[in-house]
Structures are given as C-alpha cells and as structure tokens.
Scaffold this motif. Structure first.
Motif, short mmCIF file in Angstrom:
data_model
loop_
_atom_site.label_atom_id
_atom_site.label_comp_id
_atom_site.label_asym_id
_atom_site.label_seq_id
_atom_site.Cartn_x
_atom_site.Cartn_y
_atom_site.Cartn_z
N ALA A 192 -9.47 49.63 -31.15
CA ALA A 192 -9.44 49.77 -32.61
C ALA A 192 -8.72 48.17 -33.38
O ALA A 192 -8.21 47.23 -32.59
CB ALA A 192 -8.57 50.38 -32.77
N ARG A 227 -7.62 51.83 -40.44
CA ARG A 227 -8.78 51.12 -38.82
C ARG A 227 -9.44 51.80 -38.75
O ARG A 227 -10.28 53.11 -39.38
CB ARG A 227 -6.91 52.15 -38.48
N ALA A 228 -9.99 50.36 -37.88
CA ALA A 228 -11.67 50.95 -37.21
C ALA A 228 -11.73 50.11 -35.39
O ALA A 228 -11.24 49.61 -35.39
CB ALA A 228 -13.01 49.77 -38.39
N TRP A 229 -12.68 51.18 -35.09
CA TRP A 229 -13.17 51.17 -33.71
C TRP A 229 -14.54 49.70 -33.47
O TRP A 229 -15.23 49.78 -34.23
CB TRP A 229 -13.27 52.44 -32.85
N HIS A 231 -17.20 51.75 -36.27
CA HIS A 231 -16.94 52.73 -36.82
C HIS A 231 -15.50 53.74 -36.87
O HIS A 231 -14.76 52.18 -36.65
CB HIS A 231 -17.53 53.36 -34.67
N ALA A 232 -15.76 54.65 -37.42
CA ALA A 232 -14.85 55.12 -37.72
C ALA A 232 -13.84 55.35 -37.02
O ALA A 232 -12.57 55.42 -36.85
CB ALA A 232 -14.91 56.71 -38.68
N ASP A 233 -14.04 55.85 -35.47
CA ASP A 233 -13.34 56.64 -34.61
C ASP A 233 -14.38 56.42 -33.16
O ASP A 233 -15.06 55.54 -33.08
CB ASP A 233 -13.31 58.28 -34.90
N GLU A 234 -13.09 56.46 -31.83
CA GLU A 234 -13.35 56.43 -31.19
C GLU A 234 -14.75 57.05 -29.74
O GLU A 234 -15.63 55.79 -29.68
CB GLU A 234 -12.71 56.40 -29.76
N ASP A 235 -15.11 58.23 -30.88
CA ASP A 235 -15.59 59.21 -30.34
C ASP A 235 -17.10 58.79 -30.92
O ASP A 235 -18.39 58.44 -30.32
CB ASP A 235 -15.40 60.86 -30.74
N SER A 236 -17.08 58.16 -32.04
CA SER A 236 -18.68 57.75 -32.82
C SER A 236 -19.35 56.64 -31.99
O SER A 236 -20.28 56.19 -32.16
CB SER A 236 -18.17 57.54 -34.71
#
Length: 311
Positions: free
Chosen positions: A146, A70-72, A87-92
């Motif tokens: 996502a 999964r990627a954002w 991005h790897a996650d929502e925060d990044s």
C-alpha cells in the motif's frame, strides 16, 4: 472579547507570532499574514480600551483538506516483462494477479500437490503459483504494498456569504490562464485557470479522449462554504454536469434517497423524479437516466439521445 473578532486560524497565528516575538525574532522577519493579523489585533485592542465598538469580521467557513488517499501497488515480473499497476484495494490487486496466474497455470500442471485447474479463490491461486514464501518460481515474482497518495492539502478560509468572482475578475482569470503541454511520459497536457486544472488528452488504452478536472488547487474565491467548487460541463451544446452556483447537485441526493428506500418508496421517489425532470427514461432500453444526461447511460451499448421536451 477580542478573540471573538478572529477566526481560529488567525488566533493560532497570533499565538505562534507571540512565541516568536518572545524568542526575540525581528518583527520585520514576520510573514505578511502575521503582520496583518497583529495589526488587526492592535486595532481591536485600542478600540476596546477606547470604549469603541470594533468592526466584526465576515463570517467564514474553515474547510480542512481532504484526507490522504491510498492505493495498492502491484509489481509483477518474469523473464519477459516487468509490469506495475495501481489498485483501489488489496483484493482487487490480488484478483488482477490471479487472472494472470490462471492464464499461465499450465506452467504448474504435473507438479506435486498442484490441481489441474486453478482454484477459484484468488489468494489460494496466487499462493500455489508463487509458493508460500514467493520463492517457488525463481524467474518470476511479485510485490504488493500500500502507498499513500500525497496531496498538497491546506485549510481554506471561505466566506459564508459566498459570491462567485464578478465579470471583471473572471475575465482577468481567463486572460491569466496557462497551458501546460506534455513534456515527458510523467505528465499530461493541462489548462490552468484560477488554480483549476483541466487535463484533456488522448488515452490509447481506453481508445477515447479523456477529460479530467482537478479542483483541489482551486483558488479560495471559487470554493463554496461546503467545500465544493461550482462546475458546469458541456459537450458540444449539451450540459452533461451542472453543479454551478445556481444549479442543483441532484445526483448525490437522488442516489441517497433511492439507496435508503424500500420498493414502495423507491417507486414513489422515481415517479416524483420523472415529474420534476430529474430523471428521464430511455424509450429504447427503458433505462432511467439523470436529467442532465444528454444520452442514455445504461449499462449496455444503448446511447439513445435524450428525448426532446414536448409542450
């Protein structure tokens, strides 16, 4: 029992084939795998009724495909640009967006309820800049969502007595290798050998020649029972990675040991690793490098070559 002669995927194939035949499907329409499995089941059944000992199949390992990643996806636009990034996650992703917001914070200064300096919290900085409903700036906006990364996964059936392809088979695979040149902006130059994809290209953003190896599509005969593919990477004459059939994948084991150790245990593990040649210490910056590293991999600019072995 006849079932003991077949692996789970073959048994599943037999059940599906039985259902298709029950629905009066023409046997000639069955796949080659279905017909082969049926023939082996017939031979096993005949051998059992003749009081003969059927031959047992080779022991195999069933390797499931890797889970979907999964990627954002972040899309940001204004009157001058429309930018999409992964991005790897929502925060990044929000951290990246907040970096942009802080760089243009002067656009908000003077508005009611807006501080002179942007908040240190990424979410709050983004909320203040774009508004609670993202409607505070009509000419600007962003989307963040996502997205699953699809893979053509399949279950592999790999013999437990793994053997790398012999000389003739390896030579034939090398002769059958295919080069795929870049034809548009959505692909990259690639060499394909026995299903292994090796991308080699110039990355202007990183200012580097990049090499990317993809093993998910490797032929089953290259896959070991643990699901890995033996890989040896050399740059010039230096081996930078060796996870070959004879090589030992030391990196993950050493990392796990060090992560689980306390200070005293870590010192003992490092001393043993130095003695075994698994680690070497850079004489310039004193960084501990893995044995297969040809140059210092420390976080700073130091890239001192690995010291030559002394007798």
């Amino acid at each position: 029992m006849i079932a003991a002669l077949f692996n789970p995927l073959d048994i599943e194939c037999l059940v599906k084939t039985a259902v298709e035949l029950w629905e009066e499907v023409d046997p000639s329409d069955l796949s080659e795998h279905q017909q082969d499995t049926l023939n082996r089941a017939r031979e096993a059944w005949l051998a059992e009724h003749a009081d003969q000992q059927p031959s047992f199949p080779e022991a195999v390992s069933l390797i499931s495909p890797r889970p979907v990643g999964r990627a954002w996806v972040l899309r940001r636009w204004d009157r001058h640009e429309d930018v999409v990034s992964l991005h790897a996650d929502e925060d990044s992703a929000l951290a990246d967006l907040a970096t942009y917001v802080r760089g243009v914070w002067d656009n908000l200064v003077g508005e009611e309820g807006i501080p002179d300096q942007p908040p240190t919290d990424d979410r709050e900085a983004v909320r203040l800049y774009y508004g609670p409903e993202r409607d505070g700036r009509p000419d600007e906006g962003y989307d963040l969502y996502a997205e699953d990364i699809a893979r053509c996964g399949r279950t592999r059936i790999v013999p437990l007595d793994y053997r790398f392809p012999d000389e003739d088979a390896s030579e034939q695979a090398n002769r059958d290798a295919t080069f795929h040149p870049q034809t548009d902006l959505n692909d990259l130059p690639c060499v394909e050998v026995d299903g292994v994809l090796v991308f080699a290209y110039l990355d202007h953003e990183a200012s580097a020649v990049r090499i990317s190896v993809h093993l998910d599509s490797a032929e089953d005969r290259l896959v070991r029972p643990d699901g890995s593919v033996p890989l040896r990477v050399e740059v010039e004459d230096d081996v930078v990675l060796d996870d070959s059939a004879e090589g030992t994948p030391k990196r993950d084991l050493l990392t796990r040991l060090l992560d689980a150790a306390d200070d005293r245990q870590e010192q003992a593990i490092r001393e043993a690793a130095f003695a075994a040649g698994v680690l070497w210490r850079c004489p310039t910056c004193q960084w501990d490098n893995l044995g297969e590293a040809a140059c210092c991999e420390g976080p700073g600019p130091c890239r001192v070559p690995k010291p030559k072995a002394t007798s």
